[in-house]
Design a protein around this motif. Structure first.
Motif, mmCIF file in Angstrom:
data_model
loop_
_atom_site.group_PDB
_atom_site.id
_atom_site.type_symbol
_atom_site.label_atom_id
_atom_site.label_comp_id
_atom_site.label_asym_id
_atom_site.label_seq_id
_atom_site.Cartn_x
_atom_site.Cartn_y
_atom_site.Cartn_z
ATOM 1 N N ASP A 130 -6.332 -5.547 -9.520
ATOM 2 C CA ASP A 130 -5.547 -5.389 -8.290
ATOM 3 C C ASP A 130 -4.691 -6.638 -8.095
ATOM 4 O O ASP A 130 -5.145 -7.636 -7.526
ATOM 5 C CB ASP A 130 -6.503 -5.188 -7.112
ATOM 6 C CG ASP A 130 -5.779 -4.841 -5.820
ATOM 7 O OD1 ASP A 130 -4.580 -5.169 -5.692
ATOM 8 O OD2 ASP A 130 -6.425 -4.265 -4.917
ATOM 9 N N ASP A 173 -10.910 -5.366 -10.527
ATOM 10 C CA ASP A 173 -10.240 -4.120 -10.154
ATOM 11 C C ASP A 173 -8.803 -4.045 -10.674
ATOM 12 O O ASP A 173 -8.103 -3.057 -10.402
ATOM 13 C CB ASP A 173 -10.224 -3.967 -8.628
ATOM 14 C CG ASP A 173 -11.616 -3.757 -8.049
ATOM 15 O OD1 ASP A 173 -12.509 -3.327 -8.803
ATOM 16 O OD2 ASP A 173 -11.807 -4.037 -6.851
ATOM 17 N N LYS A 226 2.040 1.738 -3.467
ATOM 18 C CA LYS A 226 0.933 2.195 -4.309
ATOM 19 C C LYS A 226 0.644 3.681 -4.102
ATOM 20 O O LYS A 226 0.355 4.422 -5.061
ATOM 21 C CB LYS A 226 -0.310 1.364 -4.002
ATOM 22 C CG LYS A 226 -1.532 1.703 -4.834
ATOM 23 C CD LYS A 226 -2.686 0.774 -4.472
ATOM 24 C CE LYS A 226 -3.936 1.106 -5.274
ATOM 25 N NZ LYS A 226 -5.063 0.207 -4.912
ATOM 26 N N ALA A 252 -10.954 -8.917 -7.335
ATOM 27 C CA ALA A 252 -9.604 -8.385 -7.524
ATOM 28 C C ALA A 252 -9.259 -8.297 -9.007
ATOM 29 O O ALA A 252 -8.630 -7.332 -9.458
ATOM 30 C CB ALA A 252 -8.589 -9.252 -6.794
ATOM 31 N N GLU A 304 0.836 -1.202 0.000
ATOM 32 C CA GLU A 304 0.000 0.000 0.000
ATOM 33 C C GLU A 304 0.868 1.248 0.000
ATOM 34 O O GLU A 304 0.558 2.245 -0.666
ATOM 35 C CB GLU A 304 -0.925 -0.005 1.228
ATOM 36 C CG GLU A 304 -1.899 1.161 1.295
ATOM 37 C CD GLU A 304 -2.896 1.182 0.141
ATOM 38 O OE1 GLU A 304 -3.439 2.271 -0.137
ATOM 39 O OE2 GLU A 304 -3.134 0.122 -0.477
#
Length: 231
Positions: free
Chosen positions: A134, A132, A21, A129, A18
């Motif tokens: 992701d 997205d 990101k 996921a 995170e």
């Protein structure tokens, strides 16, 4: 519904991902040292070491001797197989095929349908996921799905073997997820759903066939990624 409990290392991986990101840890910059990072994140040094190893395998970090740990784009890492001096990709996938085939056969024969239903949640998380785009969330959902199969098998030795070699097994799967076309990620979702359908049908032969096909496809995806980064 009980799902797989995260380890401290897995949670640490998510925190650092995170941070990458959001730009807290910018691409091209060095991460703080392990001692500083452990203090910042409030975790032990062992969790930091495991998280760094996992992130290096995922292609988010590169460790340079004498210089430190640097943030990189996953595609720029070359998807190196860090265990090449010990095992080939084929070695790992052959063992995965044998162990996970045993897992699903035991589940199909012994586990009540009510307990198998929890796998739907994990497949849905994987699909979300993929929707997205992701990658970390895809990898997390996939890892939880496969470990849940080992848990449901009821064989503690099988689970212990998978946990002992978790880093090797996980990295082999992570490389496969770097095979980036969306159709490949959606194929993983479909393969997981087929396994669950066979388990709910209480058909051990079909479940074994489905998971063997899934792992073979994952091996092919991993090889494509490695060839692309070698050429």
């Amino acid at each position: 519904m009980k799902l797989v409990k995260q380890t401290v290392a897995q949670h640490t991986v998510e925190i650092i991902q995170e941070g990458i990101k959001t730009g807290t840890y910018p691409v091209g910059q060095a991460l703080p040292g392990q001692r500083v990072l452990a203090k910042e994140l409030g975790v032990g040094r062992q969790a930091i070491r495991e998280a760094i190893s996992a992130l290096e395998g995922l292609g988010y970090l590169t460790v340079e001797a004498g210089r430190g740990m640097f943030v990189v784009e996953p595609e720029a890492s070359g998807s190196r197989w860090r265990f090449a001096s010990q095992y080939t990709i084929e070695d790992v996938y052959a063992v995965r095929t044998a162990l996970e085939s045993l897992s699903v056969q035991l589940i199909a024969v012994k586990v009540p349908l009510a307990k198998i239903n929890c796998l739907d949640t994990l497949v849905n998380q994987l699909e979300a996921a993929v929707d997205d785009s992701d990658l970390p969330a895809m990898i997390k959902a996939d890892s939880q799905f496969h470990r849940k199969l080992a848990e449901l098998s009821g064989n503690p030795l099988l689970l212990e073997i998978l946990d002992t070699f978790n880093m090797v097994m996980t990295e082999s799967k992570n490389i496969a997820f770097l095979d980036t076309p969306e159709t490949n990620h959606r194929s993983v979702v479909a393969e997981h759903r087929s396994i669950v359908v066979s388990l709910k049908a209480k058909d051990p032969e079909a479940a074994s066939r489905d998971i063997k096909a899934h792992i073979l496809n994952a091996q092919k995806r991993a090889h494509r990624v490695r060839r692309k980064n070698v050429l």
